[in-house]
Scaffold this active site. Structure first.
Site, PDB file in Angstrom:
ATOM      1  N   LYS A  78       0.863  -1.173   0.000  1.00 56.79           N
ATOM      2  CA  LYS A  78       0.000   0.000   0.000  1.00 56.79           C
ATOM      3  C   LYS A  78       0.907   1.233   0.000  1.00 56.79           C
ATOM      4  O   LYS A  78       1.959   1.223   0.658  1.00 56.79           O
ATOM      5  CB  LYS A  78      -0.878  -0.037   1.262  1.00 56.79           C
ATOM      6  CG  LYS A  78      -1.944   1.044   1.348  1.00 56.79           C
ATOM      7  CD  LYS A  78      -2.767   0.863   2.644  1.00 56.79           C
ATOM      8  CE  LYS A  78      -3.900   1.861   2.746  1.00 56.79           C
ATOM      9  NZ  LYS A  78      -4.730   1.654   3.963  1.00 56.79           N
ATOM     10  N   SER A 153      -9.738   1.400   2.899  1.00 56.12           N
ATOM     11  CA  SER A 153      -8.873   2.225   2.086  1.00 56.12           C
ATOM     12  C   SER A 153      -7.782   1.429   1.352  1.00 56.12           C
ATOM     13  O   SER A 153      -7.223   1.926   0.386  1.00 56.12           O
ATOM     14  CB  SER A 153      -8.183   3.263   2.976  1.00 56.12           C
ATOM     15  OG  SER A 153      -7.311   2.638   3.889  1.00 56.12           O
ATOM     16  N   SER A 177      -9.941  -0.978   7.018  1.00 56.91           N
ATOM     17  CA  SER A 177      -9.298  -0.737   5.720  1.00 56.91           C
ATOM     18  C   SER A 177      -8.529  -1.909   5.123  1.00 56.91           C
ATOM     19  O   SER A 177      -8.135  -1.848   3.963  1.00 56.91           O
ATOM     20  CB  SER A 177      -8.359   0.467   5.819  1.00 56.91           C
ATOM     21  OG  SER A 177      -9.097   1.651   5.812  1.00 56.91           O
TER      22      SER A 177
END
Lengths: 485, 479, 95
Positions: A78, A153, A177
């Site tokens: 990420k 997310s 997330s």
């Protein structure tokens, strides 16, 4: 079976047997990214040159007989993970050109094992969002249905698993997330107990809630990758100094006699019928495997979202004050004077969702409102945490849905932030309680979208939820189904 | 004067740790700008603070030395504001749970003793420096973050002081204590010991404080007096004209000796303090406190009393000698080798101090004449090997060359002459050369005696034993 | 109304965010609805409850006072939008 379809443990066997080299595996993954990522947009930055250098290095280690479980495995991160010499944007314009001078602890641990980093993955801006739509680099799409969001997310981290453009990825989970996008993309996503994985070098959203975790194709990989990044780090004051167990060793223990709790507040009206059906089937399966299913109560569940949005935004409002255009990041070009340099740089650099949360958090901490909002929320947090501790006096693991519905359409919830926030109702309480949770594939909706099952463990009870998840996966094989891409 | 001034002081002391409070960067002063920085003190994304244990230790020391109670459970808070020298956009400080509370210091002004309350002492990180660098073509401000994240103790007094002199006495006392504790180098010019003053006026006899102004940027004891005096004048004028003093921050300008308002820059500040979630509570056990207490050095007040009672020094001498820990140490080390406290005290306060002052105010710790050498010198004098006068010459030579007194005495042939025969010859010669004065003396002008002594000493090049000279002269002049 | 437009403007100033008129309107409405939702916390009696900052109890995380090295001037300044020699450069600050 293509190389990019393999799990970590499958590819590891092939690397070890020298059936395939890390360079080959990495090339295959880079080609796959090249082929399909334009449709998915899971990657913000792909790093072919560095990846191939790391792969060559991994192959040398393998040739020297020094293979670790992650040696030579192509992984994605990420874009919230700080990577030395590789642009790290956190999905934001304000960090569009930020190239960090250091590696965070989780990244350093992956590199020590010889993992190959193929790129940086899309995400909601500063991890603020549940759909990956707040990314400055464009929304990431759900590989199961490109008109849907992958969740967020860590949308890119989940989509890359489903699109098979990374063997495994790391994400972060502040209110769901990791688990929610894992659920929406049909992969396994684990949020460890707060303090289990170092946050050093992870760009902060809400410091008391953020936690790093793996997104993988199966539960075995989840155990493997967690084991690789977990553990005490003297550079993170909130990292916990307790030994990391061998998560693989206990996977196959089975669930016979395991007490599994169903929090009644999570099985409510309004649950999507497909989700409801998947939960019923999962409960029946666990029962058939000899688990002891009971209803438990988490009475303060309905207050979790409100509590979360005060605590998380308050912490974020301070965490994001460092983006001021002085030492790094975007600076407005036409600003006159210091005051404008701040307010214009930040206005141009941050997107609407980030601004909204900074505003909310600033307000909650401001003079005259601090006690009414922030202190109140911290007290309710205590009550929510107590709910979990009480439940865990009766059961070993909790079973819940991850989200009330499968993945939603892109732009569907953009106009109403509160509705978007409320979709995190089943994942947020776990962060507030600081404990661990895992999302495991548990079937599909009528429209063919994946549905995830959440297993919540006691603090530092990662072994139990991995065991329960593994038993489920072994019986159902939902994880073997591939997105049509 | 119809107003009574009320003064409270906030002192920021920079701690002498090797590294910063939340990262491993050096705290050395004067390095190339931004060379002592890392992801943590630059406030880079993802970096996290970890508390330097030594800072807590130093804070406990400060608290114990100022009679504070030590807080068992400490929490760091974020103080939110934007400024280019503040990398994270917040300062990590302590808010509602400072590490030390409710202490005091006793001061003395013109013989009058007074107790000044200490409200709190808390730990925090310093900001960087915003400078206007002298770079051609650059009119902007420049940021140097070497100082960012260095450890500070903020020491806040009660508004207990009633005159600039009391404020100075308090500051000097506090300065002395932090230096004794070894937690601050006390360097005012480098900003290691900085002071803000809250000053207000109230009518004499009133107990209700007036509105205060906070004076910033005062970096010498002299300036604190100037700043407060100016502020008293300014506020008195406003009150005399029937006006109201505005609560504000004012910057002291050392060039003009005045203060000016910083209002323009201070827009409505709301610091939004909240507990820093990146740090965990600091729990201080009784054991820890006792361990620190056990390691505290003897503080100036105790030392002074002991110098008076055990060594028989006067209050004045004792006060001068305890001014700094190093000076007191030098004195004590010398006394240990030459146990005549009065003599040692005279030498330390006299020759030693003078020589250091003449040598660019060199510090006592770097004095070339070590306590051992000074003691040797005093022993030579005591044995009568050299006279007191010669001893001073020898001392100067020792200071210049670092040689032992024995060596200097030997090299320069400075051994005192006590041989009566040799001195008698010199006395006879002097009396013979100065027959006129001898006649005057014998005629009753006895004040001339000193003149004869001087002449003999000169003839001996200072080496004659003065006692012997006196004795012989008296005998011969009377004879 | 839980929050007024003026309050939103004030908060934007505190947060150093330059917001357009349209953004101010939107945020006022959205913050109002979120804060109204947050109101529900007041239904809970939290008298005597200790606030939680970290769910996992932790204390006394220290480092030793030992230098671990700096990253060097060039690395420190590498991402600076504007620099002058070894300094970060910002618009002139008037004190």
């Amino acid at each position: 079976m293509e190389i990019f379809d393999l799990t970590i443990h499958e590819l590891h066997e092939k690397l070890k047997a020298k059936e395939v080299s890390s360079v080959e595996a990495t090339r295959a993954m880079l080609d796959r990214i090249e082929a399909v990522d334009s449709q998915v947009n899971a990657y913000i930055t792909v790093t072919p040159e560095q990846a191939l250098v790391q792969a060559e290095d991994a192959d040398r280690r393998i040739a020297a007989g020094e293979i670790a479980p992650l040696t030579g495995i192509p992984v994605g991160l990420k874009d919230i993970f700080v990577t030395k010499g590789i642009r790290t944007t956190c999905g934001s314009r304000i960090l569009e050109n930020f190239v960090p001078p250091y590696d965070g602890t989780a990244v350093a641990r992956l590199k020590e094992q010889g993992a190959v980093i193929v790129g940086k993955l899309n995400q909601d801006e500063f991890a603020m969002g549940s759909s990956n739509e707040s990314s400055y680099f464009g929304p990431c799409k759900n590989p199961w249905d490109l008109s849907c969001t992958p969740g967020g997310s860590s949308g890119g981290s989940a989509a890359a698993i489903a699109a098979r453009t990374a063997t495994a990825t790391l994400g972060t989970d502040t209110g769901g997330s990791i688990r929610q996008p894992a659920s929406h993309c049909g992969c396994v996503g684990l949020k460890p107990t707060y303090g289990r994985v170092s946050r050093y070098g992870v760009i902060a959203y809400a410091s008391s809630l953020d936690q790093v975790g793996p997104l993988t194709r199966d539960v075995t990989d989840s155990a493997l990758l967690l084991g690789a990044v977990a553990g005490y780090d003297p550079r993170d004051s909130t990292s916990v100094n307790t030994p990391v167990p061998d998560y693989l060793a206990s996977l196959a223990k089975g669930v016979k006699g395991m007490k599994i709790g169903l929090p009644k507040q999570y099985f409510i009206e309004g649950l999507d019928p497909d989700v409801k059906r998947a939960m019923d089937e999962a409960i029946a399966l666990y029962q058939s495997l000899g688990a002891d299913i009971r209803e438990v109560s988490l009475p303060n569940t309905e207050y979790a979202v409100a509590t979360y949005y005060i605590i998380a935004t308050a912490e974020a409002s301070a965490n994001l004050a460092r983006y001021d255009g002085v030492r790094f990041g975007h600076r407005a070009e036409d600003a006159r004077g210091l005051a404008q340099m701040y307010s214009k740089s930040r206005a141009e650099g941050f997107g609407p969702e980030v601004k909204r949360r900074i505003m909310l958090g600033t307000y909650a901490l401001s003079s005259g409102y601090y006690d009414a909002y922030y202190v109140k929320a911290q007290k309710v947090r205590t009550l929510i945490q107590q709910d979990f501790l009480n439940a865990f006096k009766e059961v070993d693991v909790l079973l819940t849905p991850i989200a009330p519905t499968p993945a939603f359409k892109i732009a569907e919830k953009l106009e109403d932030p509160l509705q978007m926030y409320l979709s995190d109702i089943f994942t947020i309480p776990v962060n507030l309680a600081g404990t661990c949770g895992i999302s495991v594939p548990a079937g599909f909706s009528a429209a063919g979208l994946p549905i995830g099952l959440q297993l919540v463990g006691k603090p530092f009870g990662e072994q139990e939820i991995l065991t329960a998840a593994y038993s489920f996966e072994r019986e159902t094989k939902w994880h073997l189904k591939k997105a049509p891409l | 004067m119809k107003y009574q001034v009320v003064i409270g002081l906030e002192v920021h002391t920079q701690l002498t740790t090797n590294t910063k409070i939340f990262c491993g960067c050096s705290t050395r002063f004067g390095a190339e700008p931004n060379s002592q920085t890392c992801p943590v003190c630059l406030g880079l994304p993802g970096a996290l603070p970890v508390l330097n244990r030594q800072v807590v230790e130093y804070a406990i020391r400060a608290g114990l030395a100022t009679n504070c109670s030590i807080t068992k459970r400490n929490v760091f808070a974020r103080k939110n504001y934007f400024y280019p020298d503040l990398p994270k956009g917040y300062q990590i400080s302590q808010f509602d749970l400072p590490i030390c509370q409710h202490g005091h210091l006793d001061i003395e002004v013109e013989g009058e003793k007074k107790r000044i309350g200490i409200t709190r002492i808390h730990m925090e990180e310093d900001a960087g420096k915003l400078v206007h660098a002298d770079i051609p073509g650059v009119d902007d401000s420049c940021v140097d973050l070497n100082r960012a994240c260095t450890p500070l103790l903020e020491i806040v007094s009660e508004p207990d002081m009633r005159s600039p002199d009391e404020a100075i006495a308090y500051l000097k006392k506090l300065h002395q204590i932090v230096m004794y504790l070894g937690i601050c180098d006390g360097n005012l010019e480098e900003g290691s010991f900085r002071c803000d003053a809250n000053v207000s006026l109230m009518p004499v006899g009133s107990t209700v404080f007036g509105t205060r102004a906070e004076l910033k940027n005062i970096n010498s004891f002299k300036f604190i007096k100037q700043a407060i005096e100016y502020e008293i004048e300014r506020q008195a004028e406003i009150l005399d004209d029937g006006g109201k003093v505005v609560q504000e921050t004012r910057l002291f300008d050392p060039n003009t000796g005045t203060t000016r308002s910083m209002r323009g820059k201070e827009e409505a500040h709301d610091y939004r303090y909240f507990p820093d979630p990146d740090l965990v509570p600091v729990i201080i056990s009784d054991d820890w406190i006792e361990k620190v207490r056990g390691g505290l050095p003897e503080l100036p007040e105790t030392k002074r009393a002991r110098f008076m009672s055990e060594l028989g020094l006067s209050e004045y001498d004792a006060e001068v000698l305890v001014a700094s820990r190093e000076l007191a140490q030098y004195f004590e080390d010398t006394v240990a080798l030459f146990p005549q406290a009065k003599t040692v005290s005279n030498w330390v306060m006299g020759e030693v101090t003078r020589a250091l002052n003449d040598d660019n105010n060199r510090s006592i710790a770097q004095c070339p004449v070590t306590p051992a050498l000074l003691a040797d010198l005093l022993k030579l004098m005591e044995k009568g090997t050299i006279s007191g006068k010669i001893a001073k010459t020898v001392f100067d030579e020792m200071y210049k060359t670092g040689k032992t007194p024995e060596k200097i005495v030997e090299e320069k042939g400075l051994v005192q002459v006590s041989d009566t025969g040799a001195i008698e010859a010199m006395v006879d010669e002097v009396l013979e050369k100065n027959a006129g004065q001898v006649a005057e003396y014998r005629g009753g002008k006895e004040t001339l005696f000193g003149f004869f002594v001087g002449q003999v000493m000169r003839a001996s090049k200072g080496k004659a034993n003065p006692a012997v000279v006196n004795e012989l002269l008296l005998k011969k002049l009377q004879g | 109304m839980k929050i007024t437009r003026e309050q939103v403007e004030h908060v934007a100033r505190l947060a150093r965010l330059e917001l357009s008129e349209a953004e101010l309107d939107t945020f006022t409405g959205q913050m109002d609805s979120i804060l109204s939702y947050v109101e529900k916390l007041n239904a809970l009696d939290t008298e005597g409850i200790v606030p939680t900052s970290h769910a996992v109890p932790m204390e006394n995380a220290f480092r030793a006072d030992e230098a671990t090295g700096s990253i060097g001037v060039e690395a420190a300044l590498a991402n600076a939008p504007l620099r002058a020699e070894s300094f970060f450069r910002v618009p002139k600050v008037i004190e």
